[in-house]
Design a protein around this motif. Structure first.
Motif, PDB file in Angstrom:
ATOM      1  N   THR A 122      40.660  22.074  72.235  1.00 42.12           N
ATOM      2  CA  THR A 122      40.874  21.598  71.115  1.00 42.12           C
ATOM      3  C   THR A 122      42.361  21.781  70.426  1.00 42.12           C
ATOM      4  OG1 THR A 122      39.813  23.552  70.198  1.00 42.12           O
ATOM      5  CG2 THR A 122      38.291  21.792  70.532  1.00 42.12           C
ATOM      6  N   CYS A 123      42.894  22.798  70.531  1.00 48.79           N
ATOM      7  CA  CYS A 123      44.085  22.963  69.737  1.00 48.79           C
ATOM      8  C   CYS A 123      45.283  22.273  70.309  1.00 48.79           C
ATOM      9  CB  CYS A 123      44.574  24.473  69.675  1.00 48.79           C
ATOM     10  SG  CYS A 123      45.118  25.124  71.166  1.00 48.79           S
ATOM     11  N   ARG A 124      45.352  21.811  71.458  1.00 51.88           N
ATOM     12  CA  ARG A 124      46.177  21.127  72.128  1.00 51.88           C
ATOM     13  C   ARG A 124      47.620  21.885  72.399  1.00 51.88           C
ATOM     14  NH1 ARG A 124      45.742  15.256  72.111  1.00 51.88           N
ATOM     15  NH2 ARG A 124      47.813  15.211  71.332  1.00 51.88           N
ATOM     16  N   HIS A 139      40.079  17.084  86.590  1.00 47.00           N
ATOM     17  CA  HIS A 139      38.677  16.754  85.858  1.00 47.00           C
ATOM     18  C   HIS A 139      38.476  17.637  84.991  1.00 47.00           C
ATOM     19  CE1 HIS A 139      35.426  19.481  87.678  1.00 47.00           C
ATOM     20  NE2 HIS A 139      36.678  19.705  88.639  1.00 47.00           N
ATOM     21  N   TYR A 140      37.553  17.143  84.090  1.00 48.40           N
ATOM     22  CA  TYR A 140      37.453  18.119  82.810  1.00 48.40           C
ATOM     23  C   TYR A 140      35.661  18.358  82.923  1.00 48.40           C
ATOM     24  CZ  TYR A 140      41.838  17.002  81.039  1.00 48.40           C
ATOM     25  OH  TYR A 140      43.246  16.489  80.911  1.00 48.40           O
ATOM     26  N   GLU A 141      35.245  19.683  82.716  1.00 54.61           N
ATOM     27  CA  GLU A 141      34.002  20.115  82.632  1.00 54.61           C
ATOM     28  C   GLU A 141      33.463  19.566  81.206  1.00 54.61           C
ATOM     29  OE1 GLU A 141      32.162  22.733  84.826  1.00 54.61           O
ATOM     30  OE2 GLU A 141      33.686  22.002  86.270  1.00 54.61           O
ATOM     31  N   MET A 142      34.157  19.220  80.525  1.00 50.11           N
ATOM     32  CA  MET A 142      33.760  18.651  78.996  1.00 50.11           C
ATOM     33  C   MET A 142      33.640  17.526  78.899  1.00 50.11           C
ATOM     34  SD  MET A 142      37.019  20.611  77.049  1.00 50.11           S
ATOM     35  CE  MET A 142      35.858  21.034  75.799  1.00 50.11           C
ATOM     36  N   GLU A 143      32.855  16.631  77.970  1.00 53.08           N
ATOM     37  CA  GLU A 143      32.771  15.371  77.557  1.00 53.08           C
ATOM     38  C   GLU A 143      34.228  14.938  76.914  1.00 53.08           C
ATOM     39  OE1 GLU A 143      30.686  11.788  76.984  1.00 53.08           O
ATOM     40  OE2 GLU A 143      29.687  13.384  77.958  1.00 53.08           O
ATOM     41  N   TRP A 144      34.664  15.569  75.978  1.00 58.21           N
ATOM     42  CA  TRP A 144      35.960  15.306  75.187  1.00 58.21           C
ATOM     43  C   TRP A 144      36.787  16.327  75.508  1.00 58.21           C
ATOM     44  CZ3 TRP A 144      38.201  17.400  70.681  1.00 58.21           C
ATOM     45  CH2 TRP A 144      39.332  16.629  70.445  1.00 58.21           C
ATOM     46  N   PRO A 145      37.962  16.298  76.097  1.00 54.59           N
ATOM     47  CA  PRO A 145      38.903  17.533  76.281  1.00 54.59           C
ATOM     48  C   PRO A 145      40.009  17.499  75.319  1.00 54.59           C
ATOM     49  CG  PRO A 145      39.470  15.554  77.819  1.00 54.59           C
ATOM     50  CD  PRO A 145      38.146  15.320  77.090  1.00 54.59           C
ATOM     51  N   GLY A 146      39.904  16.830  74.248  1.00 60.30           N
ATOM     52  CA  GLY A 146      40.884  16.655  73.136  1.00 60.30           C
ATOM     53  C   GLY A 146      42.132  16.012  73.450  1.00 60.30           C
ATOM     54  N   LEU A 147      41.855  14.769  74.298  1.00 59.62           N
ATOM     55  CA  LEU A 147      43.018  13.792  74.633  1.00 59.62           C
ATOM     56  C   LEU A 147      42.322  12.350  74.233  1.00 59.62           C
ATOM     57  CD1 LEU A 147      44.152  15.271  78.157  1.00 59.62           C
ATOM     58  CD2 LEU A 147      45.362  15.236  75.970  1.00 59.62           C
ATOM     59  N   THR A 148      43.418  11.591  73.701  1.00 55.07           N
ATOM     60  CA  THR A 148      42.838  10.253  73.579  1.00 55.07           C
ATOM     61  C   THR A 148      43.042   9.630  74.731  1.00 55.07           C
ATOM     62  OG1 THR A 148      44.992   9.514  73.169  1.00 55.07           O
ATOM     63  CG2 THR A 148      44.100  10.354  71.330  1.00 55.07           C
ATOM     64  N   LYS A 175      45.550  10.086  78.177  1.00 54.11           N
ATOM     65  CA  LYS A 175      45.104  10.436  79.415  1.00 54.11           C
ATOM     66  C   LYS A 175      45.863   9.197  80.500  1.00 54.11           C
ATOM     67  CE  LYS A 175      40.372  12.064  78.541  1.00 54.11           C
ATOM     68  NZ  LYS A 175      39.092  11.794  78.632  1.00 54.11           N
ATOM     69  N   ALA A 176      45.981   8.054  79.750  1.00 55.85           N
ATOM     70  CA  ALA A 176      46.522   7.119  80.469  1.00 55.85           C
ATOM     71  C   ALA A 176      48.060   7.279  80.984  1.00 55.85           C
ATOM     72  CB  ALA A 176      46.470   5.758  79.900  1.00 55.85           C
ATOM     73  N   GLU A 177      48.546   7.883  79.906  1.00 61.34           N
ATOM     74  CA  GLU A 177      50.227   8.248  80.222  1.00 61.34           C
ATOM     75  C   GLU A 177      50.187   9.615  80.923  1.00 61.34           C
ATOM     76  OE1 GLU A 177      51.325   8.926  75.951  1.00 61.34           O
ATOM     77  OE2 GLU A 177      51.425   6.740  75.597  1.00 61.34           O
ATOM     78  N   GLY A 178      49.146  10.167  81.478  1.00 61.63           N
ATOM     79  CA  GLY A 178      49.297  11.371  82.253  1.00 61.63           C
ATOM     80  C   GLY A 178      49.198  12.765  81.605  1.00 61.63           C
ATOM     81  N   CYS A 179      48.872  12.780  80.421  1.00 65.10           N
ATOM     82  CA  CYS A 179      48.895  13.955  79.720  1.00 65.10           C
ATOM     83  C   CYS A 179      47.654  14.622  80.244  1.00 65.10           C
ATOM     84  CB  CYS A 179      48.434  13.874  78.114  1.00 65.10           C
ATOM     85  SG  CYS A 179      49.983  13.204  77.363  1.00 65.10           S
TER      86      CYS A 179
END
Length: 96
Positions: free
Chosen positions: A46-48, A60-69, A73-77
């Motif tokens: 959440t804090c980024r 992959h992320y175990e959570m639904e919303w990993p704090g990235l737009t 994500k498309a930019e590789g963050c």
């Protein structure tokens, strides 16, 4: 390819070191176990503070919303504190 191996190979560009990216834990935990530095704070996505660039590989992320737009994500963050490896990975050094 041996799927029984519990970790993937990971490294930090440029010349930031390499580490074992364990399938069972976050990239941040694997980085720290490998003796490498990476900025972090909340460790919950959440804090980024730990946001970084995934140069290659998949996570992959175990959570639904990993704090990235979706754009990030498309930019590789990636958020190493909650990202787990699916393949070998290369991250961009946040200190470079």
């Amino acid at each position: 390819m041996n799927t029984d191996i519990p970790f993937f190979n990971a490294r930090i560009n440029p010349d930031g070191g390499s580490f074992d990216a364990w399938k069972s834990q976050s990239l941040l935990d694997s980085l720290e176990q490998g003796g490498l530095r990476w900025p972090s704070s909340c460790r919950s996505g959440t804090c980024r503070t730990c946001i970084g660039q995934l140069v290659s590989g998949q996570v992959h992320y175990e959570m639904e919303w990993p704090g990235l737009t979706a754009e990030e994500k498309a930019e590789g963050c990636v958020l190493p504190c909650v990202a787990r490896p699916l393949t070998d990975v290369v991250l961009q050094d946040p200190f470079a």
